[in-house]
Structure formats: structure tokens, C-alpha cells
Design a protein around this motif. Structure first.
Motif, PDB file in Angstrom:
ATOM      1  N   ILE A   1      25.231  22.691 -13.107  1.00  8.20           N
ATOM      2  CA  ILE A   1      26.491  22.761 -12.780  1.00  8.20           C
ATOM      3  C   ILE A   1      27.410  23.582 -13.622  1.00  8.20           C
TER       4      ILE A   1
ATOM      5  N   ASP B   1      29.813  15.131  -9.097  1.00  8.41           N
ATOM      6  CA  ASP B   1      29.900  15.425  -7.569  1.00  8.41           C
ATOM      7  C   ASP B   1      30.936  16.147  -7.244  1.00  8.41           C
TER       8      ASP B   1
ATOM      9  N   ILE C   1      30.270  19.863  -7.835  1.00 15.48           N
ATOM     10  CA  ILE C   1      29.087  20.131  -7.064  1.00 15.48           C
ATOM     11  C   ILE C   1      29.876  20.637  -5.774  1.00 15.48           C
ATOM     12  N   TYR C   2      30.596  19.821  -5.190  1.00 13.21           N
ATOM     13  CA  TYR C   2      31.515  20.096  -3.974  1.00 13.21           C
ATOM     14  C   TYR C   2      32.459  21.232  -4.039  1.00 13.21           C
TER      15      TYR C   2
ATOM     16  N   ARG D   1      27.341  23.830  -3.552  1.00 13.30           N
ATOM     17  CA  ARG D   1      25.694  23.292  -3.781  1.00 13.30           C
ATOM     18  C   ARG D   1      24.829  24.475  -3.744  1.00 13.30           C
ATOM     19  N   GLU D   2      25.157  25.245  -2.683  1.00 12.57           N
ATOM     20  CA  GLU D   2      24.233  26.608  -2.754  1.00 12.57           C
ATOM     21  C   GLU D   2      24.336  27.496  -3.849  1.00 12.57           C
TER      22      GLU D   2
ATOM     23  N   GLU E   1      22.249  26.082  -6.886  1.00 13.93           N
ATOM     24  CA  GLU E   1      20.950  26.355  -6.477  1.00 13.93           C
ATOM     25  C   GLU E   1      20.551  27.753  -6.919  1.00 13.93           C
TER      26      GLU E   1
ATOM     27  N   PRO F   1      17.375  20.979  -1.227  1.00  9.83           N
ATOM     28  CA  PRO F   1      18.690  21.098  -1.711  1.00  9.83           C
ATOM     29  C   PRO F   1      18.904  19.975  -2.605  1.00  9.83           C
ATOM     30  N   LEU F   2      19.873  20.664  -3.539  1.00  6.38           N
ATOM     31  CA  LEU F   2      20.332  19.979  -4.756  1.00  6.38           C
ATOM     32  C   LEU F   2      21.131  18.704  -4.291  1.00  6.38           C
TER      33      LEU F   2
ATOM     34  N   THR G   1      23.525  15.314  -4.618  1.00  9.18           N
ATOM     35  CA  THR G   1      24.682  14.999  -5.544  1.00  9.18           C
ATOM     36  C   THR G   1      24.149  13.782  -5.887  1.00  9.18           C
TER      37      THR G   1
ATOM     38  N   ARG H   1      18.411  19.318   4.499  1.00  9.42           N
ATOM     39  CA  ARG H   1      20.364  19.754   4.654  1.00  9.42           C
ATOM     40  C   ARG H   1      20.751  18.929   5.664  1.00  9.42           C
TER      41      ARG H   1
END
Length: 389
Positions: free
Chosen positions: A188, A247, A250-251, A255-256, A259, A275-276, A278, A306
Motif C-alpha cells: 500500500i 483500509d 486501500i479505498y 484495490r486494483e 494489486e 483480490p487484495l 482489506t 470480487r
């Protein structure tokens, strides 16, 4: 005569001053510095850890309440089992006579102890914290043997980074995938640093604290939407492993995107993290109250996973994390986790360093993972741990 008289007076004055000068040059008898409250209690540390001083006589009531004697004894016994008996105090330093750093030497190592003495007349200790232990006469061979003797699956890598090259110095199972816990947060940080470098964001950008998670040392009980800078979130996420900060990031950054950064940083098996999750999604799915969704997620393909996360985003929240589920130890660390090999993490370190961001590196240095004694010989130490209780 007047001239002679002046010279005589000058000579007399010089002669008179000589004895005083000689006296000033004679060293005065040294007076030992007064023993401080810290000195007295530091000198007793060897006997304390050896069990020769009553617990209640050394620690004040507040410390005894916070750390019961049985808990301290277990901690002390653990230190002695690993590093041998305490033998001496090498040094105690303080700026205010009551708080300071003490170097406590054991048979096989040196412990850095932060000590605070209370202001009460009995001068009992109000705070004691061992921040690190350096091992005497250590070697890669000894470390390898000790790690190999641990239960479970083990692996490590000590490497020199030279540009984009990773040169191993010592390694065991360096290419094996392990559950990393919160170490994944470095991915992250890497993507955040990349977006800042690309001009998409600034470390000083202010954003709302949008997501909350279990086990968050910094953001627990903070009001939703509290404005914080990206740098603050990064510092919290890395230094105290705050899950709410992670988190929220991440948002925010995607997320993508994280990744994709994991792939570009050279992760050898990124599909295990896609998918990664949280942190709150991971905690929720591990809990007993999501026994219905857990097997579906674990067995599902990426698209199904997902969709499950999206369809249940209102359920997979902090309010629904079953904390009781984690009291018996780690859960599903082979299937609901973030994974990487030691070599993957080394490649990630290469990518982080390539950002050439002082802010990014500073976030990793707030908590450098070792005590001040171990850190003294290094110009920079960056750290991010990961674990599950």
C-alpha cells in the motif's frame, strides 16, 4: 626612580600572583556526583530480574496494577531463558534524574531498558520497558539454527540490495510463500508513494478517515470522516500498523492499483493476494459469524471473490467482526491472508527505495523494530512487521 619604582611594583604584583596561579592549577579533590533516583533503581535491575528483590518493593502500585507480578515474572523468565542470567549494568543515562535508558547485560546479550522512577518518597519504579536485546557473539549460522528449531514453517532472507539486484547473504526457504500479516501494508505504501511521485497526489493532501477496522491503535474510536493527511495515514499504517488507516488508503488509492503495484514490484505469486483483502474484510471472514461466506470466498475464482466482497460490503464491517473468534490464536492463515516470500519482500524493498521519497522512508523509520542500542550503528533503519495473535 619613578621608573624603577613602577617596575618594582609590577614585579611585586607578579610575584604575588604566582602562588595564586599555582593554587588555581592544582587539581581540586574530585567530588562524586550525587546518586540519582534513576541510578539507585538501575543498580537494582540485576537483582530484580534474578528474583532477589521483592516485586512490591521495586514497582509502585500503578505499575503493579498494570503489570501483575506473575506477568512480569513470565517476561523475566523468558529473557533469562533466551539470553542467560543478568550479570551487570553497563550504563545508565538520564537527563532528569528519574527517567532514562539503562543497558542491562545478560550472559548472552545486552538489553536496552527504559526506566521511569516515580516522584513518591519511596522512589519506586513507575515504568519499565525493554525495547530491544542485542545478542552477543551472534552469527548467521546460529540464527539459522534457532529459526529452524522453531515450530511450524520458517524462512528468512538477509540480503544486500544493489540497485535492482538482490544479493543474498543468508537464507532459508527464501522463495517459499508465507502468510505475512501486516507486512503487506508495504505494498500500500509503495503504491501511495508511486501516485505521489506521479503527481496524482501529495503527502499533504487532506482526506476523511473513511474506514475503520479491528485492532487499530491510532484510529480506534476516532470520529468518522475526521480529516487527516495522507502522510499521517501512512505513518499510522506503518509505525503502529493501524488497520483503519490501511483500509482508508486501500479505498482511496484503489484495490486494483495496489494489486498492479504488487505485480510490478516483482511478487512471484501475486494471484494469492488477488483480490487484495482489506484488513476488516479479512478479520470478518475469519470470524465465526461468517461461516457461510468464508468457504465460498476461499474456494471461489477471482471474479466470484470480487463479487462476494462487493455484494457483502455492508456486512464485512468493523461492527460485524467477531473479536472472540481470535482469542484462541491465528485462524485460516493458509487461506485468508496476504502472502509473500522473503525474496518477494526484498524486491519490494528495492521498489520502495526506488521511490527516492524521504517521506516514505521516514514512515518506515518511526518504529525501526529494534532498540536504540541496536540502531546506533546504522544511518537508517526501516521496518514493518506482521503477525497474528
Amino acid at each position: 626612580m619613578a621608573k624603577y619604582g613602577a617596575e618594582a611594583i609590577a614585579a611585586a604584583m607578579f610575584a604575588t600572583l604566582l602562588p595564586n596561579l599555582a593554587m588555581a592549577q592544582t587539581p581540586a579533590a574530585s567530588v562524586p556526583a550525587a546518586e540519582t533516583a534513576l541510578d539507585r533503581r538501575a543498580a537494582q535491575l540485576v537483582d530484580l530480574f534474578a528474583g532477589k528483590i521483592p516485586y512490591s518493593e521495586y514497582f509502585d502500585p500503578h505499575f503493579q496494577t498494570a503489570v501483575p507480578e506473575i506477568q512480569f515474572k513470565a517476561f523475566s523468565d523468558g529473557l533469562i531463558a533466551q539470553y542467560g542470567e543478568p550479570v551487570a549494568i553497563d550504563r545508565a543515562t538520564s537527563t532528569d534524574s528519574r527517567s532514562g535508558t539503562v543497558l542491562l547485560r545478560f550472559q548472552k546479550g545486552m538489553a536496552t531498558v527504559l526506566l521511569d522512577v516515580g516522584i513518591a518518597t519511596d522512589g519506586r519504579v513507575s515504568g519499565l520497558r525493554v525495547t530491544g536485546v542485542t545478542v552477543a557473539e551472534d552469527s548467521f549460522d546460529k540464527v539459522t539454527a534457532e529459526i529452524a528449531a522453531l515450530p511450524g514453517q520458517t524462512g528468512f532472507l538477509v540480503a544486500e540490495l544493489d540497485g535492482t539486484a538482490v544479493h543474498p547473504l543468508a537464507a532459508v526457504n527464501a522463495d517459499r510463500q508465507f502468510a505475512t500479516g501486516s507486512t503487506f501494508k508495504l505494498y500500500i505504501l509503495d503504491e501511495l508513494g508511486a501516485q505521489v511521485a506521479a503527481g496524482k497526489r501529495k503527502w499533504s493532501d487532506v482526506v476523511p478517515l473513511s474506514h475503520f477496522s479491528f485492532s487499530s491503535a491510532a484510529t480506534a474510536n476516532w470520529p468518522a470522516k475526521t480529516p487527516v493527511t495522507l502522510q499521517t495515514l501512512a505513518n499510522w499504517m506503518i509505525s503502529v500498523s493501524d488497520n483503519g488507516a490501511a483500509d482508508t488508503l486501500i479505498y482511496l488509492i484503489g484495490r486494483e492499483a495496489i494489486e498492479a503495484r504488487m505485480k510490478s514490484a516483482g511478487h512471484s505469486d501475486p494471484s494469492r493476494n488477488i483480490p487484495l483483502l482489506t484488513t476488516v474484510e479479512a478479520f470478518a471472514l475469519k470470524g465465526n459469524n461468517f461461516n457461510d461466506l468464508r468457504p465460498l470466498f476461499i474456494k471461489g475464482e477471482e471474479a466470484a471473490q470480487r463479487k462476494l466482497l462487493k455484494d457483502n460490503q455492508d456486512r464485512l464491517t468493523l461492527a460485524n467482526v467477531d473479536g472472540v473468534s481470535f482469542t484462541a490464536g491465528p485462524r485460516f492463515i493458509d487461506s485468508l491472508e496476504w502472502f509473500a516470500s522473503p525474496t518477494d519482500i526484498a524486491r519490494l524493498m528495492v521498489d520502495l527505495r526506488a521511490r527516492k521519497s524521504k517521506t516514505l522512508l521516514a514512515a518506515m523509520a518511526i518504529n525501526n523494530g529494534v532498540g536504540p542500542v541496536a540502531a546506533a550503528d546504522w544511518s537508517y533503519l526501516g521496518y514493518k512487521g506482521g503477525s497474528e495473535n
